[in-house]
Design an enzyme around this catalytic site. Structure first.
Site, PDB file in Angstrom:
ATOM      1  N   TYR A 187       0.849  -1.191   0.000  1.00 24.80           N
ATOM      2  CA  TYR A 187       0.000   0.000   0.000  1.00 24.80           C
ATOM      3  C   TYR A 187       0.883   1.239   0.000  1.00 24.80           C
ATOM      4  CZ  TYR A 187      -3.758   3.026   1.914  1.00 24.80           C
ATOM      5  OH  TYR A 187      -4.687   3.997   2.149  1.00 24.80           O
ATOM      6  N   GLN A 245       0.936   4.912   0.111  1.00 27.57           N
ATOM      7  CA  GLN A 245       0.277   6.190   0.354  1.00 27.57           C
ATOM      8  C   GLN A 245       1.261   7.218   0.913  1.00 27.57           C
ATOM      9  OE1 GLN A 245      -3.797   6.604   2.142  1.00 27.57           O
ATOM     10  NE2 GLN A 245      -2.659   7.520   3.840  1.00 27.57           N
ATOM     11  N   THR A 246       1.903   6.883   2.035  1.00 27.18           N
ATOM     12  CA  THR A 246       2.794   7.824   2.713  1.00 27.18           C
ATOM     13  C   THR A 246       3.951   8.262   1.818  1.00 27.18           C
ATOM     14  OG1 THR A 246       2.284   6.798   4.826  1.00 27.18           O
ATOM     15  CG2 THR A 246       4.251   8.146   4.731  1.00 27.18           C
ATOM     16  N   GLY A 294       6.118  -1.108   3.944  1.00 26.44           N
ATOM     17  CA  GLY A 294       6.808  -2.362   4.202  1.00 26.44           C
ATOM     18  C   GLY A 294       6.706  -3.293   3.014  1.00 26.44           C
ATOM     19  N   ARG A 336       1.629   0.047  39.808  1.00 29.03           N
ATOM     20  CA  ARG A 336       2.108   0.309  38.453  1.00 29.03           C
ATOM     21  C   ARG A 336       1.721  -0.802  37.483  1.00 29.03           C
ATOM     22  NH1 ARG A 336       8.367   1.596  39.591  1.00 29.03           N
ATOM     23  NH2 ARG A 336       8.422   2.079  37.352  1.00 29.03           N
ATOM     24  N   GLU A 372      -0.272   5.078  10.643  1.00 29.48           N
ATOM     25  CA  GLU A 372      -1.723   5.123  10.443  1.00 29.48           C
ATOM     26  C   GLU A 372      -2.356   6.293  11.191  1.00 29.48           C
ATOM     27  OE1 GLU A 372      -2.585   3.327   8.155  1.00 29.48           O
ATOM     28  OE2 GLU A 372      -0.974   1.863   8.129  1.00 29.48           O
ATOM     29  N   ASP A 402      -0.786  10.070  13.356  1.00 26.23           N
ATOM     30  CA  ASP A 402      -0.146  10.488  14.599  1.00 26.23           C
ATOM     31  C   ASP A 402      -1.205  10.616  15.689  1.00 26.23           C
ATOM     32  OD1 ASP A 402       2.261  11.875  16.008  1.00 26.23           O
ATOM     33  OD2 ASP A 402       0.560  13.225  16.309  1.00 26.23           O
TER      34      ASP A 402
END
Length: 484
Positions: A113, A115-116, A155, A299, A387, A389
């Protein structure tokens, strides 16, 4: 559990799936090892005729970020199936299915894919790659006009992929019609070399030892590459031979269907990441006595509670995505905006630094690669930015809530996850009826408290934004002071 145990034993007993040496392999060998595992996993799935559930468990226990996810899951199932089956007009669907799906499922082509871009991450409208229609040849010309327009990060792009769903600005008759998707071949299927007019490369090592260094995240540049007109994804629109742009009545938000799906999987995987790091934390250094310390419990236990919450909301989000997909097939787009808002908000909320906290609680042991925590951290920390920020996504969900609040005055009743806002008069005035600790065991009491708190915060945020000198300052105030 029997199925899960069986898949765990299958992976543990197969020497091809060994991972004790991952953090010691050079990057080239790590890359080859990942490819070997992915190919072997697919072979075992076919040989054993594993179900979808079994195959997903096999992938989980392999614990290999890389090609199994990006091609086996995302390419055949998401990119080709979703894009071709949903986004293309009915007259072209069958033709494109026959051409692309068999090749993808047989791994005769490897896709990703795209896009970026180097200069544009989550800002889809800022993408610079162009797809200009040439009526003389009945083709689109894909071009990267600037350095920053190079596709960056996908990727599988650097070495392995042969095809891509490329997002580019569609230009026809000299007019820019915005971002559209195109099926583009990048490499020769004979010798795997890049096609003329295509420049490909690996962007180099990433954070951590092992982790995403098993993937060839890449860079891609086009120099006037010609592709056939029918390789445009045409569910939203199409370009005719006569150079005319024909737009459909389908919402543009469908362009982001794959991103919404991936955000949903990130939320679903969040519980796995937290559970894994809690388990590592327990194994590394905790005796029963240490776990009894209140400082450790304070924690760790909230993280454990979060793991349960993430697991439940991940299952619900899968249902929501499936429901929205079925409605889209019936041309019902009423829940698309809510699905986008829910996946954006939950993705931002669930990707936090639980792994780092567990690493600290393990002392020196947690710093060792052999503990598994450093690699787990390196694998999961990118989820805070890819996908979408998290800051941008939080602002998106805030805008969705502000829009819902503004519609209450007009009498429009909210639906879905914001339906509780319709009870605004009661929730703005009600007081908590809890008087004893046991009262908190009543789910209705907890639900009412959350609804009242959420609505009051949203209304207060809308009021503060309206009083700001400008909308930009109002949104800055809302985020900076956590008003939503």
């Amino acid at each position: 559990m029997k199925v899960a145990d069986r898949m765990a034993r299958l992976v543990a007993s197969d020497p091809v799936f060994r991972k004790d040496n991952r953090t010691m392999l050079p990057r080239t060998e790590l890359f080859k090892d990942t490819l070997k595992k992915a190919a072997h996993a697919w072979k075992r799935i076919v040989e054993l005729r594993l179900t979808e559930e079994e195959a997903n468990l096999l992938r989980l226990y392999m614990d290999q970020p890389g090609y199994v996810d990006l091609h086996w899951v995302r390419i055949p199932t998401i990119l080709y199936s979703l894009y071709i089956l949903i986004y293309n007009i009915e007259a072209i669907v069958k033709e494109q299915q026959k051409k692309w799906l068999p090749l993808a499922y047989k791994f005769q082509i490897i896709g990703f894919y795209a896009q970026t871009e180097l200069g544009h991450g989550s800002n889809v409208q800022g993408l610079e790659t162009t797809a200009t229609f040439d009526p003389k040849t009945d083709e689109f010309v894909i071009h990267s006009p600037t350095l920053t327009s190079g596709k960056w990060w996908p990727g599988g792009l650097g070495k392995a992929s042969t095809h891509a769903i490329v997002h580019a600005r569609l230009i026809t008759e000299g007019k820019d019609y915005g971002i559209h998707g195109f099926i583009v071949q990048l490499r020769s299927l004979e010798d795997h070399s890049p096609l003329p007019s295509v420049t490909l490369g690996d962007i180099g090592g990433k954070f951590g030892s092992g982790a995403y260094n098993s993937m060839d995240n890449g860079v891609l540049q086009f120099d006037h590459l010609h592709i056939p007109r029918d390789q445009m994804l045409m569910r939203l629109s199409q370009v005719t031979k006569e150079e005319k742009y024909v737009h459909s009545d389908v919402p543009k938000q469908l362009l982001y269907g794959t991103m919404v799906y991936v955000r949903q999987t990130i939320v679903a995987d969040a519980s796995k990441a937290v559970t894994c790091c809690l388990y590592c934390c327990k194994v590394q250094c905790y005796s029963k006595a240490v776990l009894n310390y209140k400082t450790q419990q304070s924690r760790l236990f909230p993280l454990l509670a979060s793991a349960y919450a993430f697991r439940f909301v991940g299952e619900w989000l899968k249902w929501l995505y499936t429901d929205v997909t079925h409605k889209l097939e019936a041309k019902d787009f009423s829940t698309l905006q809510e699905a986008h808002a829910c996946t954006a908000g939950l993705k931002a909320v669930t990707t936090f630094d639980a792994i780092e906290e567990c690493q600290k609680l393990c002392g020196g042991h947690g710093y060792l690669n052999s503990s598994g925590l450093p690699e787990l951290f390196a694998v999961y920390v990118p989820a805070c930015t890819y996908e979408g920020d998290n800051v941008v996504l939080l602002l998106q969900i805030a805008r969705f809530l502000m829009k819902t609040v503004s519609q209450l005055a007009s009498g429009k009743q909210p639906v879905g996850t914001t339906a509780y806002m319709g009870n605004i008069q009661y929730l703005m005035q009600c007081k908590c009826g809890v008087t004893t600790a046991e009262d908190w065991l009543n789910p209705a009491a907890i639900k009412e408290v959350f609804e009242a708190r959420a609505l009051r915060m949203a209304v207060n945020c809308a009021h503060n934004i309206s009083k700001a000198p400008s909308q930009e300052e109002g949104w800055y105030y809302a985020y900076e002071f956590k008003a939503f």
